[in-house]
Design a protein around this motif. Structure first.
Motif, short mmCIF file in Angstrom:
data_model
loop_
_atom_site.label_atom_id
_atom_site.label_comp_id
_atom_site.label_asym_id
_atom_site.label_seq_id
_atom_site.Cartn_x
_atom_site.Cartn_y
_atom_site.Cartn_z
N SER A 306 17.11 38.02 40.55
CA SER A 306 17.84 36.75 40.43
C SER A 306 17.97 36.04 41.77
O SER A 306 18.00 34.81 41.83
N MET A 307 18.06 36.81 42.85
CA MET A 307 18.14 36.23 44.20
C MET A 307 16.91 36.62 44.99
O MET A 307 16.36 37.71 44.81
N ASP A 308 16.48 35.75 45.89
CA ASP A 308 15.26 36.01 46.66
C ASP A 308 15.55 36.51 48.07
O ASP A 308 14.70 36.43 48.95
N ASN A 309 16.75 37.03 48.31
CA ASN A 309 17.14 37.49 49.64
C ASN A 309 17.20 39.01 49.77
O ASN A 309 17.68 39.54 50.76
N GLY A 310 16.73 39.71 48.75
CA GLY A 310 16.72 41.17 48.81
C GLY A 310 17.95 41.83 48.23
O GLY A 310 18.00 43.06 48.15
N TYR A 311 18.94 41.05 47.85
CA TYR A 311 20.17 41.61 47.29
C TYR A 311 20.16 41.52 45.77
O TYR A 311 19.41 40.73 45.18
N LEU A 312 21.00 42.32 45.16
CA LEU A 312 21.08 42.40 43.71
C LEU A 312 22.31 41.66 43.19
O LEU A 312 23.27 41.43 43.95
N LEU A 313 22.31 41.34 41.91
CA LEU A 313 23.49 40.73 41.31
C LEU A 313 24.72 41.62 41.49
O LEU A 313 25.84 41.12 41.68
N ALA A 314 24.51 42.92 41.44
CA ALA A 314 25.63 43.85 41.58
C ALA A 314 26.30 43.71 42.94
O ALA A 314 27.49 44.03 43.09
N ASP A 315 25.56 43.23 43.95
CA ASP A 315 26.16 43.03 45.28
C ASP A 315 27.18 41.91 45.29
O ASP A 315 28.01 41.83 46.21
N LEU A 316 27.11 41.04 44.31
CA LEU A 316 28.04 39.90 44.25
C LEU A 316 29.30 40.22 43.45
O LEU A 316 30.22 39.42 43.40
N ARG A 317 29.33 41.35 42.83
CA ARG A 317 30.43 41.68 41.92
C ARG A 317 31.64 42.18 42.70
O ARG A 317 31.57 43.17 43.43
N ASP A 318 32.75 41.48 42.55
CA ASP A 318 34.00 41.86 43.19
C ASP A 318 34.82 42.74 42.25
O ASP A 318 34.66 42.68 41.03
N PRO A 319 35.72 43.53 42.82
CA PRO A 319 36.68 44.22 41.94
C PRO A 319 37.64 43.24 41.31
O PRO A 319 37.86 42.14 41.85
N ALA A 320 38.18 43.58 40.18
CA ALA A 320 39.17 42.71 39.53
C ALA A 320 40.38 42.55 40.46
O ALA A 320 40.74 43.47 41.18
N PRO A 321 40.98 41.36 40.49
CA PRO A 321 42.11 41.11 41.39
C PRO A 321 43.24 42.12 41.20
O PRO A 321 43.60 42.47 40.07
N LEU A 322 43.79 42.57 42.33
CA LEU A 322 44.91 43.51 42.28
C LEU A 322 46.20 42.84 41.82
O LEU A 322 47.01 43.41 41.11
N VAL A 323 46.38 41.59 42.26
CA VAL A 323 47.59 40.85 41.89
C VAL A 323 47.40 40.27 40.50
O VAL A 323 46.47 39.50 40.25
N ARG A 324 48.28 40.64 39.59
CA ARG A 324 48.17 40.20 38.21
C ARG A 324 49.45 39.46 37.81
O ARG A 324 50.47 39.54 38.49
N ARG A 325 49.37 38.78 36.71
CA ARG A 325 50.50 37.98 36.23
C ARG A 325 51.65 38.89 35.80
O ARG A 325 51.45 40.00 35.29
N LYS A 326 52.86 38.41 36.00
CA LYS A 326 54.06 39.21 35.75
C LYS A 326 54.19 39.63 34.29
O LYS A 326 54.64 40.74 33.98
N TRP A 327 53.78 38.77 33.36
CA TRP A 327 53.98 39.06 31.92
C TRP A 327 53.22 40.30 31.48
O TRP A 327 53.57 40.91 30.46
N ILE A 328 52.16 40.68 32.20
CA ILE A 328 51.32 41.80 31.79
C ILE A 328 52.12 43.10 31.76
O ILE A 328 51.89 43.97 30.92
#
Length: 575
Positions: A306-328
């Motif tokens: 998908s990218m032509d710079n040698g990196y994979l899509l998986a390299d762009l994947r961040d962890p889900a945000p640690l800070v979540r909404r209070k109602w959860i």
């Protein structure tokens, strides 16, 4: 055991014991062989597991394992780690190994420098255009890291890899086909059918690029498979001894099935073998239309990462945000879906980081409590005339449905307005989603790509430099002015367990840079923030407007002095 053997057949599992089932006594070579078998697996997700293993080995300087895998690169079997009953997918192993090496060399070239001759040879002589492409990319990276890697004549050969040797393209002004002559054709060779749509969606586009006959290419493919690769067939169809389900091997048009049966494996790789030979032998046809500027580059690109710079899509994947909404973390009520407060909108819009204020200029993300309650935020923004911004807010909030209007993206002329008394312009680039070879990578999940970003025009206006790897915006002084996040814990094509899915993407820019944007354009920013809450715990006999409530929406403007206002003229000075 004697009684068990009475009921066993020599065709069960690996059959009777043989010396071929003995792994090598060298542990490193056995480990390398096991990984090589993973790279040759017919199922894409399993192969991608192998890709991540290999490039991590490169990063960690596991030289002996890499050396062993390169030593077995040309082997036609995998010994104890394969099955004598099933064909070995050699080209799969080679291709995905080279992809892994291409990713690994971006992080660490040291374990690969000693194999520079191998990569140069593959770039020139692999007889497979994808192998030649990735090998040349690895070799170029090695040369970039160490200028003495190749001699002058070798550099010249490398620069000519995967490039047409002909100076000009030919114009397709005649119906006469060029003769391919890239394999010996026997009039008595048998007919052979590959997979469905092979001729229409795989052969025909390649034939068009070089103005050759589809019929000749079909015969060439059969000749290569039978005469050069030694595939034995006694019928018109290629039988796969592996038992596969229809769903996992289903293929349509130019898609790649999640598991590749033997006929697809052969057809897939023979296409790229023919492409390599055609590129060296025939000139490329000149495209008729402006959008067909480079038929060869467009065709090849569609089969790459998908990218032509040698990196994979998986390299762009961040962890889900640690800070979540209070109602959860709270117990929700029956009316939770309608209990949206004014501050909820601002909570999604504003973000504080390192003592600075950042504003989400575009985003779409959802979160849930794992109990059937889901909340989705959607944010968009555009530039609007400063004098008319509040009037626009008041007009838009009168719409019963927020889908009745749209804030334009960059160059979205259908929704942009440019009159003498009023302007509304898009400034954020929101490309259509496309993913290529690494779309099936389980570590990429269902990541949205390409990501939303500031358009090139406004990056230059704001003196911003964007880095895709870090997903960050820096100004010319090296100060952070923005960042994007994208995350997903959804597995490919997995529509189960929706109640625990967390996914989203959003782009934050600093208040400073947004104020500067307003000053430079002499316009204000308008933001639309919508919140949609859904619950799977409702009673089934309720009307649809209760089961599926529409999203709640609020609109804001931001002026050059850092003041944010809503349609009720409530204002806040941001700092």
């Amino acid at each position: 055991m004697d009684r068990v053997e009475l009921h066993g057949s020599e065709n069960d599992a690996d059959g009777d014991w043989s010396k071929g089932l003995n792994p090598t006594e060298n542990n490193t070579e056995s480990y390398a062989s096991f990984i090589w078998s993973v790279l040759a697996n017919p199922t894409s997700k399993i192969r991608w597991e192998g890709v991540h293993i290999v490039y991590r080995l490169v990063e960690l300087n596991c030289n002996e394992v890499i050396d062993s895998m390169i030593a077995m690169y040309h082997r036609d079997n995998i010994g104890a780690f394969g099955s004598k009953s099933f064909p070995f997918y050699k080209f799969h192993a080679q291709l995905y190994f080279m992809i892994a090496i291409y990713r690994g060399v971006q992080s660490n070239s040291l374990p690969l420098q000693k194999h520079s001759d191998f990569f140069l040879d593959q770039a020139i002589n692999a007889d497979h255009i994808l192998l030649e492409h990735y090998s040349s990319k690895v070799a170029q990276k090695l040369l970039q890291e160490k200028s003495s890697t190749y001699a002058a004549d070798e550099i010249k050969k490398l620069s000519a890899a995967v490039v047409s040797p002909f100076n000009t393209d030919i114009s397709k002004g005649t119906n006469k086909f060029e003769a391919a002559n890239i394999a010996s054709l026997d009039k008595k060779q048998p007919e052979l059918s590959f997979f469905i749509d092979f001729q229409e969606y795989w052969l025909k586009p390649l034939a068009k690029i070089f103005n050759v006959s589809v019929k000749e290419l079909k015969q060439t493919a059969i000749s290569i498979v039978i005469n050069e690769w030694g595939v034995i067939t006694d019928e018109r169809f290629i039988k796969d001894p592996r038992p596969h389900g229809h769903k996992e091997t289903y293929v349509s048009h130019c898609s790649i099935p999640s598991t590749q049966p033997y006929d697809f494996y052969l057809g897939y790789h023979v296409i790229f073998t023919m492409a390599s030979r055609l590129l060296k032998k025939l000139p490329i046809v000149e495209g008729k239309y402006e959008r067909e500027d480079d038929l060869w580059a467009d065709w090849l690109s569609s089969y790459l990462l998908s990218m032509d710079n040698g990196y994979l899509l998986a390299d762009l994947r961040d962890p889900a945000p640690l800070v979540r909404r209070k109602w959860i973390g709270e117990k929700t009520t029956d009316s939770w879906r309608w209990e949206i407060q004014y501050n909820d909108f601002l909570e999604g819009l504003l973000f504080s980081k390192d003592g600075r204020t950042f504003i989400c200029v575009t985003g779409l993300w959802s979160d849930n409590d794992g109990k059937g309650n889901n909340e989705t935020f959607r944010i968009s923004s555009s530039l609007v005339s400063a004098d008319n911004s509040i009037s626009l807010l008041k007009a838009l909030v009168t719409c019963e449905n927020s889908d009745d209007y749209k804030l334009p993206s960059y160059n979205e002329e259908e929704f942009e307005v440019d009159d003498s008394g009023f302007k509304m312009k898009g400034w954020l680039f929101e490309p259509n989603e496309y993913k290529k070879l690494d779309a099936i990578d389980p570590y990429a999940g269902e990541l949205k790509f390409p990501m939303r970003r500031v358009s090139k025009e406004y990056e230059e206006l704001l003196n911003l430099n964007y880095c895709l790897q870090t997903r960050s915006y820096m100004d010319n002084e090296g100060r952070s002015q923005g960042f994007s996040e994208t995350w997903s814990n959804r597995r490919n094509n997995d529509r189960n367990n929706e109640s625990i899915i967390r996914e989203g993407n959003r782009l934050y820019l600093s208040l400073d840079i947004l104020n500067y944007l307003c000053v430079q354009t002499k316009l204000s920013l308008i933001f639309e923030v919508s919140i949609n809450r859904q619950s799977s715990t409702y009673k089934r006999d309720l009307p649809d407007d209760i089961k599926y409530p529409r999203p709640y929406c609020n609109l804001y403007t931001l002026s050059e002095d850092g003041v944010i206002k809503d349609y009720q003229s409530r204002s806040y000075q941001l700092r």
